[in-house]
Every structure is written in structure tokens, then in C-alpha cells.
Motif scaffolding. Structure first.
Motif, PDB file in Angstrom:
ATOM      1  N   THR A  40       0.840  -1.194   0.000  1.00 20.75           N
ATOM      2  CA  THR A  40       0.000   0.000   0.000  1.00 20.75           C
ATOM      3  C   THR A  40       0.874   1.242   0.000  1.00 20.75           C
ATOM      4  OG1 THR A  40      -1.692  -1.175   1.258  1.00 20.75           O
ATOM      5  CG2 THR A  40      -1.817   1.243   1.213  1.00 20.75           C
ATOM      6  N   PRO A  41       0.737   2.141  -0.991  1.00 17.62           N
ATOM      7  CA  PRO A  41       1.585   3.338  -1.024  1.00 17.62           C
ATOM      8  C   PRO A  41       1.153   4.362   0.011  1.00 17.62           C
ATOM      9  CG  PRO A  41      -0.004   3.403  -2.815  1.00 17.62           C
ATOM     10  CD  PRO A  41      -0.166   2.053  -2.153  1.00 17.62           C
ATOM     11  N   THR A  42       2.111   5.096   0.539  1.00 13.95           N
ATOM     12  CA  THR A  42       1.840   6.217   1.438  1.00 13.95           C
ATOM     13  C   THR A  42       2.643   7.420   0.974  1.00 13.95           C
ATOM     14  OG1 THR A  42       3.599   5.526   2.950  1.00 13.95           O
ATOM     15  CG2 THR A  42       1.370   4.738   3.428  1.00 13.95           C
ATOM     16  N   LEU A  43       2.241   8.596   1.428  1.00 12.13           N
ATOM     17  CA  LEU A  43       2.900   9.839   1.033  1.00 12.13           C
ATOM     18  C   LEU A  43       3.487  10.502   2.270  1.00 12.13           C
ATOM     19  CD1 LEU A  43       3.471  11.923  -1.236  1.00 12.13           C
ATOM     20  CD2 LEU A  43       1.245  12.945  -0.727  1.00 12.13           C
ATOM     21  N   THR A  44       4.696  10.961   2.167  1.00 15.68           N
ATOM     22  CA  THR A  44       5.345  11.626   3.294  1.00 15.68           C
ATOM     23  C   THR A  44       6.032  12.902   2.818  1.00 15.68           C
ATOM     24  OG1 THR A  44       6.919  11.363   5.121  1.00 15.68           O
ATOM     25  CG2 THR A  44       7.509  10.346   3.019  1.00 15.68           C
ATOM     26  N   ILE A  45       6.122  13.898   3.712  1.00 13.97           N
ATOM     27  CA  ILE A  45       6.873  15.127   3.429  1.00 13.97           C
ATOM     28  C   ILE A  45       8.263  14.960   4.026  1.00 13.97           C
ATOM     29  CG2 ILE A  45       7.060  17.607   3.852  1.00 13.97           C
ATOM     30  CD1 ILE A  45       4.019  17.763   3.807  1.00 13.97           C
ATOM     31  N   VAL A  46       9.255  14.881   3.179  1.00 16.90           N
ATOM     32  CA  VAL A  46      10.639  14.695   3.607  1.00 16.90           C
ATOM     33  C   VAL A  46      11.247  16.013   4.067  1.00 16.90           C
ATOM     34  CG1 VAL A  46      12.922  13.873   2.898  1.00 16.90           C
ATOM     35  CG2 VAL A  46      10.855  12.775   1.985  1.00 16.90           C
ATOM     36  N   GLU A  47      10.940  17.072   3.324  1.00 16.08           N
ATOM     37  CA  GLU A  47      11.389  18.426   3.662  1.00 16.08           C
ATOM     38  C   GLU A  47      10.217  19.392   3.512  1.00 16.08           C
ATOM     39  OE1 GLU A  47      15.573  19.575   2.278  1.00 16.08           O
ATOM     40  OE2 GLU A  47      14.934  18.120   0.767  1.00 16.08           O
ATOM     41  N   PRO A  48      10.106  20.370   4.411  1.00 16.47           N
ATOM     42  CA  PRO A  48      10.918  20.590   5.607  1.00 16.47           C
ATOM     43  C   PRO A  48      10.521  19.647   6.739  1.00 16.47           C
ATOM     44  CG  PRO A  48       9.189  22.228   5.493  1.00 16.47           C
ATOM     45  CD  PRO A  48       9.081  21.416   4.238  1.00 16.47           C
ATOM     46  N   LYS A  49      11.405  19.502   7.696  1.00 16.27           N
ATOM     47  CA  LYS A  49      11.138  18.661   8.845  1.00 16.27           C
ATOM     48  C   LYS A  49      10.082  19.317   9.738  1.00 16.27           C
ATOM     49  CE  LYS A  49      14.364  15.632   7.830  1.00 16.27           C
ATOM     50  NZ  LYS A  49      14.002  14.280   7.355  1.00 16.27           N
ATOM     51  N   ALA A  50       9.242  18.513  10.328  1.00 11.01           N
ATOM     52  CA  ALA A  50       8.223  19.024  11.248  1.00 11.01           C
ATOM     53  C   ALA A  50       8.884  19.799  12.387  1.00 11.01           C
ATOM     54  CB  ALA A  50       7.396  17.876  11.803  1.00 11.01           C
ATOM     55  N   ILE A  71       6.714   9.319  -2.315  1.00 13.22           N
ATOM     56  CA  ILE A  71       5.782   8.192  -2.246  1.00 13.22           C
ATOM     57  C   ILE A  71       6.576   6.969  -1.830  1.00 13.22           C
ATOM     58  CG2 ILE A  71       4.166   6.739  -3.547  1.00 13.22           C
ATOM     59  CD1 ILE A  71       3.841   9.163  -5.471  1.00 13.22           C
ATOM     60  N   VAL A  72       6.131   6.287  -0.797  1.00 11.63           N
ATOM     61  CA  VAL A  72       6.834   5.100  -0.305  1.00 11.63           C
ATOM     62  C   VAL A  72       5.880   3.909  -0.282  1.00 11.63           C
ATOM     63  CG1 VAL A  72       8.464   6.432   1.077  1.00 11.63           C
ATOM     64  CG2 VAL A  72       6.306   5.722   2.092  1.00 11.63           C
ATOM     65  N   GLY A  73       6.478   2.707  -0.256  1.00 10.13           N
ATOM     66  CA  GLY A  73       5.684   1.485  -0.169  1.00 10.13           C
ATOM     67  C   GLY A  73       5.336   0.876  -1.504  1.00 10.13           C
ATOM     68  N   ILE A  74       5.907   1.376  -2.584  1.00  6.96           N
ATOM     69  CA  ILE A  74       5.628   0.850  -3.911  1.00  6.96           C
ATOM     70  C   ILE A  74       6.880   0.973  -4.760  1.00  6.96           C
ATOM     71  CG2 ILE A  74       4.725   3.064  -4.711  1.00  6.96           C
ATOM     72  CD1 ILE A  74       2.751   1.518  -6.451  1.00  6.96           C
ATOM     73  N   ALA A  75       7.147  -0.058  -5.574  1.00 12.47           N
ATOM     74  CA  ALA A  75       8.330  -0.039  -6.445  1.00 12.47           C
ATOM     75  C   ALA A  75       7.911  -0.425  -7.865  1.00 12.47           C
ATOM     76  CB  ALA A  75       9.379  -1.011  -5.928  1.00 12.47           C
ATOM     77  N   LEU A 145      -3.697  10.222  -1.872  1.00 10.88           N
ATOM     78  CA  LEU A 145      -2.744  10.263  -0.770  1.00 10.88           C
ATOM     79  C   LEU A 145      -2.532  11.710  -0.337  1.00 10.88           C
ATOM     80  CD1 LEU A 145      -0.014   7.883  -2.270  1.00 10.88           C
ATOM     81  CD2 LEU A 145      -1.938   7.245  -0.799  1.00 10.88           C
ATOM     82  N   GLU A 146      -2.277  11.923   0.934  1.00 15.65           N
ATOM     83  CA  GLU A 146      -1.974  13.273   1.415  1.00 15.65           C
ATOM     84  C   GLU A 146      -1.050  13.220   2.617  1.00 15.65           C
ATOM     85  OE1 GLU A 146      -5.365  14.915   4.241  1.00 15.65           O
ATOM     86  OE2 GLU A 146      -6.203  14.391   2.276  1.00 15.65           O
ATOM     87  N   ALA A 147      -0.315  14.318   2.803  1.00 14.22           N
ATOM     88  CA  ALA A 147       0.593  14.448   3.937  1.00 14.22           C
ATOM     89  C   ALA A 147       0.634  15.908   4.359  1.00 14.22           C
ATOM     90  CB  ALA A 147       1.992  13.957   3.575  1.00 14.22           C
ATOM     91  N   GLU A 148       0.950  16.144   5.615  1.00 19.82           N
ATOM     92  CA  GLU A 148       0.953  17.504   6.150  1.00 19.82           C
ATOM     93  C   GLU A 148       2.035  17.638   7.210  1.00 19.82           C
ATOM     94  OE1 GLU A 148      -2.244  19.840   8.816  1.00 19.82           O
ATOM     95  OE2 GLU A 148      -2.996  19.316   6.806  1.00 19.82           O
ATOM     96  N   THR A 149       2.601  18.843   7.309  1.00 22.61           N
ATOM     97  CA  THR A 149       3.582  19.115   8.360  1.00 22.61           C
ATOM     98  C   THR A 149       3.429  20.558   8.825  1.00 22.61           C
ATOM     99  OG1 THR A 149       5.908  18.839   8.980  1.00 22.61           O
ATOM    100  CG2 THR A 149       5.482  19.902   6.870  1.00 22.61           C
ATOM    101  N   GLN A 150       3.954  20.844  10.007  1.00 24.30           N
ATOM    102  CA  GLN A 150       3.860  22.173  10.594  1.00 24.30           C
ATOM    103  C   GLN A 150       5.265  22.721  10.855  1.00 24.30           C
ATOM    104  OE1 GLN A 150       1.085  23.997  11.536  1.00 24.30           O
ATOM    105  NE2 GLN A 150      -0.507  22.499  11.063  1.00 24.30           N
ATOM    106  N   VAL A 151       5.493  23.971  10.459  1.00 25.09           N
ATOM    107  CA  VAL A 151       6.753  24.660  10.736  1.00 25.09           C
ATOM    108  C   VAL A 151       6.429  26.063  11.235  1.00 25.09           C
ATOM    109  CG1 VAL A 151       8.019  23.318   9.019  1.00 25.09           C
ATOM    110  CG2 VAL A 151       6.983  25.485   8.348  1.00 25.09           C
ATOM    111  N   MET A 152       7.454  26.873  11.493  1.00 24.02           N
ATOM    112  CA  MET A 152       7.258  28.250  11.936  1.00 24.02           C
ATOM    113  C   MET A 152       8.043  29.210  11.047  1.00 24.02           C
ATOM    114  SD  MET A 152       5.209  28.262  14.584  1.00 24.02           S
ATOM    115  CE  MET A 152       5.505  29.876  15.316  1.00 24.02           C
ATOM    116  N   ILE A 153       7.468  30.388  10.819  1.00 31.37           N
ATOM    117  CA  ILE A 153       8.191  31.492  10.175  1.00 31.37           C
ATOM    118  C   ILE A 153       8.254  32.623  11.195  1.00 31.37           C
ATOM    119  CG2 ILE A 153       8.214  33.184   8.314  1.00 31.37           C
ATOM    120  CD1 ILE A 153       6.783  31.181   6.562  1.00 31.37           C
ATOM    121  N   LEU A 154       9.472  33.024  11.557  1.00 26.45           N
ATOM    122  CA  LEU A 154       9.683  34.022  12.600  1.00 26.45           C
ATOM    123  C   LEU A 154      10.534  35.169  12.067  1.00 26.45           C
ATOM    124  CD1 LEU A 154      10.505  31.539  15.514  1.00 26.45           C
ATOM    125  CD2 LEU A 154       8.296  32.627  15.036  1.00 26.45           C
TER     126      LEU A 154
END
Length: 305
Positions: A40-50, A71-75, A145-154
Motif C-alpha cells: 500500500t503506497p503512502t505519502l510523506t513530506i521529507v522536507e521541511p522537517k516538522a 511516495i513510499v511502499g511501492i516499487a 494520498l496526502e501528507a501535512e507538516t507544521q513549521v514556523m516562520i519568525l
């Protein structure tokens, strides 16, 4: 003893069998290499780091945020040939206060559709900071597939040496105002520096309310403060010219015209048009320093070299 003809036939059958075995093994190997992983494929955000933080630098300039999805889990990996939809959403938390500036809600969203290959850099053309959500979506084999991450802008504070030229030097009235109001500081803990009522930034803009650009772009904040002080000087001049005798503004402190105007303008920057430094006394035929003008005295004593 085996007959020659029979021996020849047996050798031929053995060779054929071996050949068939080799062909079958080779075909299976090629098929296995070509077949995709059925996981089963999944989607991940590699950059930026959470949890990463990005800075609006003292130039000022918004940060460059490089986003990368995988996309990971599929070749074989379909990421390079897949189209992705991206979203970045920035929001500054709202702080309540008595100033109109406190009611300004700042946010910025930017999206891109059908970006090939899993990489994206938002343009971030508007100055804005705060909690930042990055979201990516795509479809693989009919599965969304979807992925989400949280960062800050200061925000990062400029050095005073960057601010002084805009204010005409270290000892000008507007420079002393900036020094007294904020210590020439635009950000506190990465967010716009706020006074008790929500006054904002280096010039502690209150009314008119600081725009989002003036909250996150220190140069815009200073420019707005300069413009406001110039308006205050014009209003001060109009106020004082109501009573002028022999080209002077007679006053109970024996001050010269430039000092009289200076104090009226500075007072108005803090108190507005309804609280003048000088009040005309008809009986004495002079301007009276009323109220005493403690804010004005503090400004004139301020120094931020």
C-alpha cells in the motif's frame, strides 16, 4: 552397453531439459524484476522537517522553503513522474488589545497544482509569519494520498545601524521616538513586538492600524512611523499658528519656536490630536505646557546608538 543411437537421444533430452530450465528461470527473474511492489503506497513530506523554523531576515526578505514529498511502499518509485498539489498556509496568532493594530488578522496562503516530481518552493511574495502548515496531495493507482507538516516562520531584528539611516541618524526626533517606543526592536521571540494595547513594531503603530506588511517588514513599519510623525508635525504647526505673536509662539517655558513645535509634534505621536502639549491661555496670552508632557521628556532623553 548402451546403444549409440539411444545414448545420443538421452543426451539430447538432457540438454533440452536443461535449456528449458534455464529459460524458465531467466523468464521468472525478469518478470520478478519488472513487477511492482503490491504494498500500500503512502505519502510523506521529507522536507521541511516538522517543527523547523524559518526566518524573515533583516534585509528584510522572506525565507526560501524547499518542500519535498516522497511516495513510499511501492516499487519502482513513482515520485519522479507523479503530479502533486501543494498548499502553504501561514497564520499569525491574533492578540487582543485596545489599539486598532490589535485587531489585524494576518495570514497568507499559496498553492500550486500539478507540480511534477515531488519538489516545490513557494514564492512567499507577501511578508507574513507565524504558524505555517504545509500540505501535499496526489493520486496513485486511483488512491488519493496526502501528507501535512507544521513549521514556523519568525522575524529577525535588524541591527540599529540598518535603522538609523531611515530615521535620519541617531539623534533626530523620530529616531528618539523609535528608541523610546520599542528600543528600535521590531520582533520579540520572533513575533511582532507588541505594546500593552497591541501597538506594533519599531514605531509601535497603533492608529491607524499596522498592516500585515508593517507587522512583518520592519522597513514598512519605520516608513509608516515617519509618515505619521510628519502628519503630527503639520497638525502641531496648525495648532500653534492659531496664536502667534510677532512671529513667535509665546509660552510659559520661555522656549524658542523650534522647541515649541518639537514638543507639540512629539506629544501628538503618542497622544493623538486630542491631547496637545501646549494649551493657549487667553488671560496670559501665551501657550501653557499642559499637560506637563512626561512622554515628550522621555523621548527627548532617549538614545539608541
Amino acid at each position: 552397453m548402451t546403444e549409440p543411437a539411444l545414448k545420443t537421444a538421452m543426451l539430447a533430452d538432457a540438454a533440452l531439459a536443461k535449456s528449458s530450465q534455464l529459460l524458465t528461470s531467466s523468464a521468472l527473474a525478469n518478470t520478478a524484476a519488472a513487477a511492482p511492489n503490491s504494498g500500500t503506497p503512502t505519502l510523506t513530506i521529507v522536507e521541511p522537517k516538522a517543527g523547523a523554523s524559518f526566518a524573515i531576515d533583516p534585509t528584510p526578505a522572506m525565507p526560501k522553503i524547499d518542500c519535498r514529498a516522497q511516495i513510499v511502499g511501492i516499487a519502482p518509485d513513482p515520485t519522479p513522474t507523479t503530479a502533486f498539489d501543494w498548499l502553504i498556509d501561514i497564520n499569525e496568532p491574533l492578540k487582543r488589545g485596545t489599539c486598532p493594530s490589535a485587531g489585524v488578522l494576518c495570514g497568507h496562503a499559496e498553492s500550486a497544482v500539478g507540480v511534477l516530481g515531488g519538489r516545490w518552493r513557494p514564492s512567499l511574495v507577501k511578508f507574513c509569519g507565524g504558524a505555517t502548515r504545509i500540505r501535499v496531495t496526489t493520486t496513485v493507482g486511483g488512491v488519493r494520498l496526502e501528507a501535512e507538516t507544521q513549521v514556523m516562520i519568525l522575524g529577525e531584528n535588524p541591527h540599529r545601524s540598518q535603522i538609523h539611516p531611515m530615521l535620519g541618524g541617531v539623534t533626530t526626533d523620530i529616531a528618539r521616538i523609535a528608541c523610546r517606543e520599542s528600543g528600535m526592536t521590531q520582533f520579540e521571540n520572533g513575533f511582532p513586538k507588541l505594546g500593552p494595547g497591541g501597538d506594533t513594531g519599531i514605531m509601535q503603530l497603533c492608529d491607524p492600524a499596522a498592516t500585515c506588511d508593517q507587522r512583518w517588514n520592519w522597513r514598512a513599519n519605520v516608513q509608516a512611523g515617519i509618515a505619521l510623525f510628519n502628519q503630527d508635525k503639520q497638525a502641531a504647526l496648525k495648532h500653534l499658528n492659531q496664536h502667534k505673536i510677532d512671529g513667535r509662539w509665546p509660552n510659559n517655558k520661555g522656549m524658542k519656536n523650534d522647541q515649541v513645535l518639537q514638543r507639540e509634534a512629539i506629544k501628538r505621536y503618542n497622544a493623538g490630536v486630542n491631547k496637545a502639549y501646549w494649551t493657549w491661555d487667553e488671560t496670559k496670552q501665551m501657550w501653557m505646557a499642559k499637560p506637563p508632557g512626561d512622554y515628550t521628556d522621555l523621548v527627548l532623553a532617549a538614545s539608541c546608538p
